[in-house]
Design a protein around this motif. Structure first.
Motif, PDB file in Angstrom:
ATOM      1  N   GLY A  87      -4.362 -28.935   9.809  1.00  0.00           N
ATOM      2  CA  GLY A  87      -4.793 -28.743  11.195  1.00  0.00           C
ATOM      3  C   GLY A  87      -3.830 -27.820  11.911  1.00  0.00           C
ATOM      4  O   GLY A  87      -2.665 -27.720  11.543  1.00  0.00           O
ATOM      5  N   MET A  88      -4.359 -27.128  12.937  1.00  0.00           N
ATOM      6  CA  MET A  88      -3.503 -26.250  13.748  1.00  0.00           C
ATOM      7  C   MET A  88      -3.843 -26.489  15.209  1.00  0.00           C
ATOM      8  O   MET A  88      -5.027 -26.566  15.579  1.00  0.00           O
ATOM      9  CB  MET A  88      -3.743 -24.783  13.383  1.00  0.00           C
TER      10      MET A  88
ATOM     11  N   GLN B 129      -0.315 -14.444  13.735  1.00  0.00           N
ATOM     12  CA  GLN B 129       0.602 -14.399  12.578  1.00  0.00           C
ATOM     13  C   GLN B 129       0.746 -15.786  11.959  1.00  0.00           C
ATOM     14  O   GLN B 129       0.702 -15.944  10.730  1.00  0.00           O
ATOM     15  CB  GLN B 129       1.980 -13.931  13.022  1.00  0.00           C
ATOM     16  N   ALA B 130       0.947 -16.794  12.824  1.00  0.00           N
ATOM     17  CA  ALA B 130       1.102 -18.166  12.319  1.00  0.00           C
ATOM     18  C   ALA B 130      -0.162 -18.595  11.583  1.00  0.00           C
ATOM     19  O   ALA B 130      -0.096 -19.188  10.498  1.00  0.00           O
ATOM     20  CB  ALA B 130       1.402 -19.121  13.476  1.00  0.00           C
ATOM     21  N   TYR B 131      -1.317 -18.264  12.157  1.00  0.00           N
ATOM     22  CA  TYR B 131      -2.588 -18.639  11.515  1.00  0.00           C
ATOM     23  C   TYR B 131      -2.711 -17.978  10.133  1.00  0.00           C
ATOM     24  O   TYR B 131      -3.107 -18.614   9.162  1.00  0.00           O
ATOM     25  CB  TYR B 131      -3.784 -18.260  12.400  1.00  0.00           C
ATOM     26  N   GLN B 132      -2.356 -16.692  10.065  1.00  0.00           N
ATOM     27  CA  GLN B 132      -2.459 -15.986   8.771  1.00  0.00           C
ATOM     28  C   GLN B 132      -1.581 -16.654   7.717  1.00  0.00           C
ATOM     29  O   GLN B 132      -1.963 -16.784   6.560  1.00  0.00           O
ATOM     30  CB  GLN B 132      -2.054 -14.504   8.917  1.00  0.00           C
TER      31      GLN B 132
ATOM     32  N   GLN C 159      -1.810 -20.388   2.728  1.00  0.00           N
ATOM     33  CA  GLN C 159      -1.363 -21.543   1.919  1.00  0.00           C
ATOM     34  C   GLN C 159      -2.438 -22.599   1.754  1.00  0.00           C
ATOM     35  O   GLN C 159      -2.258 -23.540   0.992  1.00  0.00           O
ATOM     36  CB  GLN C 159      -0.193 -22.249   2.617  1.00  0.00           C
ATOM     37  N   ALA C 160      -3.506 -22.497   2.551  1.00  0.00           N
ATOM     38  CA  ALA C 160      -4.429 -23.632   2.652  1.00  0.00           C
ATOM     39  C   ALA C 160      -5.792 -23.328   2.029  1.00  0.00           C
ATOM     40  O   ALA C 160      -6.192 -22.165   1.888  1.00  0.00           O
ATOM     41  CB  ALA C 160      -4.616 -24.004   4.108  1.00  0.00           C
ATOM     42  N   ASP C 161      -6.507 -24.392   1.674  1.00  0.00           N
ATOM     43  CA  ASP C 161      -7.909 -24.261   1.271  1.00  0.00           C
ATOM     44  C   ASP C 161      -8.814 -24.409   2.484  1.00  0.00           C
ATOM     45  O   ASP C 161      -9.932 -23.905   2.494  1.00  0.00           O
ATOM     46  CB  ASP C 161      -8.271 -25.350   0.257  1.00  0.00           C
ATOM     47  N   ALA C 162      -8.336 -25.136   3.508  1.00  0.00           N
ATOM     48  CA  ALA C 162      -9.139 -25.341   4.724  1.00  0.00           C
ATOM     49  C   ALA C 162      -8.223 -25.512   5.928  1.00  0.00           C
ATOM     50  O   ALA C 162      -7.210 -26.216   5.856  1.00  0.00           O
ATOM     51  CB  ALA C 162     -10.029 -26.573   4.567  1.00  0.00           C
ATOM     52  N   VAL C 163      -8.574 -24.835   7.023  1.00  0.00           N
ATOM     53  CA  VAL C 163      -7.797 -24.928   8.265  1.00  0.00           C
ATOM     54  C   VAL C 163      -8.741 -25.315   9.403  1.00  0.00           C
ATOM     55  O   VAL C 163      -9.789 -24.693   9.588  1.00  0.00           O
ATOM     56  CB  VAL C 163      -7.108 -23.587   8.628  1.00  0.00           C
TER      57      VAL C 163
END
Ligand SMILES: Nc1ncnc2c1ncn2[C@@H]1O[C@H](COP(=O)(O)OP(=O)(O)OP(=O)(O)O)[C@@H](O)[C@H]1O
Ligand SMILES: C[C@H](N)[C@H](N)CCCCCC(=O)O
Ligand SMILES: [Mg+2]
Length: 224
Positions: A35-36, A101-104, A109-113
């Motif tokens: 999660g973000m 940038q943080a999202y990229q 690293q993730a399969d799902a965000v």
């Protein structure tokens, strides 16, 4: 990589609970889910001598991927008010570039965000930037959380219209039963199902102790 942006008909409608339910559902299909909360206003002690936002803590607890706080919550503002006011009071201006940038880095690293907004679709982050601009910059399909209460039909239809006007797809919506006293909840839900033009992904019952894990979520097929 699967990703979505979670917005709501208002603040306090169940976006965090819904985002956590989405994360748990995604974790049944994918290994690395995270999660973000790109912009959080309101901070409390994190129990380790630092500060954290309560939405970020909930999203982290529902994530399987552990990342540094600068990635899953790049902007943390102390005051629990509209982000543009919280930023001004902190002497800061929320900028798009570091968030993107943080999202990229997360996405790499993730399969799902699952990205949770703040408040509703038109909430200001700075004098020049709103939540809608952030979602557009991220180019993510949107999930709309509707807090089921009197007035939500108007808020839901206006928000869905604004999302589509921004060019982003409305991937689905979630009904969040925030008012146990609401009259005619099923008739309201039926109207929204007919008129929102997107699938209902989950129907969160009112829970005295909300438990995101206990909620059935129907993920869009492409996310499974
Ligand atoms: N289905 C539910 N049953 C009972 N309480 C709920 C439900 N959904 C949300 N709540 C409660 O309503 C409050 C607001 O929910 P939540 O924090 O998820 O809102 P939000 O939309 O994420 O708000 P924000 O804009 O601050 O991020 C919380 O106290 C939460 O526990
Ligand atoms: C502090 C709160 N929990 C939210 N994160 C921010 C809500 C901003 C709402 C602004 C508004 O629409 O008036
Ligand atoms: Mg929240």
């Amino acid at each position: 990589m699967i990703a979505c942006f979670v917005t709501g008909t208002d603040t306090g409608v169940g976006k965090t609970l819904s985002s956590c339910a989405l994360l748990h559902a995604l974790a049944r299909h994918h290994r690395r889910v995270v999660g973000m909360k790109p912009v959080a206003s309101g901070a409390e002690p994190d129990g380790q001598g630092g500060w954290a936002n309560e939405d970020s803590l909930a999203l982290r607890a529902a994530s399987t991927l552990v990342v540094p706080p600068q990635l899953d919550n790049p902007v943390l503002l102390p005051d629990p008010v509209s982000p543009h006011i919280a930023a001004e009071r902190a002497g800061a201006t929320v900028q798009l570039a570091p968030i993107l940038q943080a999202y990229q880095q997360l996405a790499a690293q993730a399969d799902a965000v699952v990205v949770e907004g703040a408040g509703g679709w038109q909430v200001p982050l700075s004098p020049r930037l709103r939540i809608a601009d952030l979602a557009v910059a991220l180019q993510l399909p949107v999930v709309l959380v509707v807090g089921l209460r009197l007035g939500c039909i108007n808020h839901a239809l206006l928000t869905a219209e604004a999302i589509r006007a921004s060019g982003l797809p409305l991937a689905g919506w979630i009904a969040s039963r925030v008012d146990p006293q609401m009259r005619e909840p099923e008739a309201n839900l039926a109207y929204l199902r007919q008129h929102l033009g997107a699938p209902l992904l989950a129907d969160l019952p009112w829970q005295a102790q909300p438990d995101a894990r206990a909620v059935p979520v129907q993920l869009p097929t492409a996310w499974q």
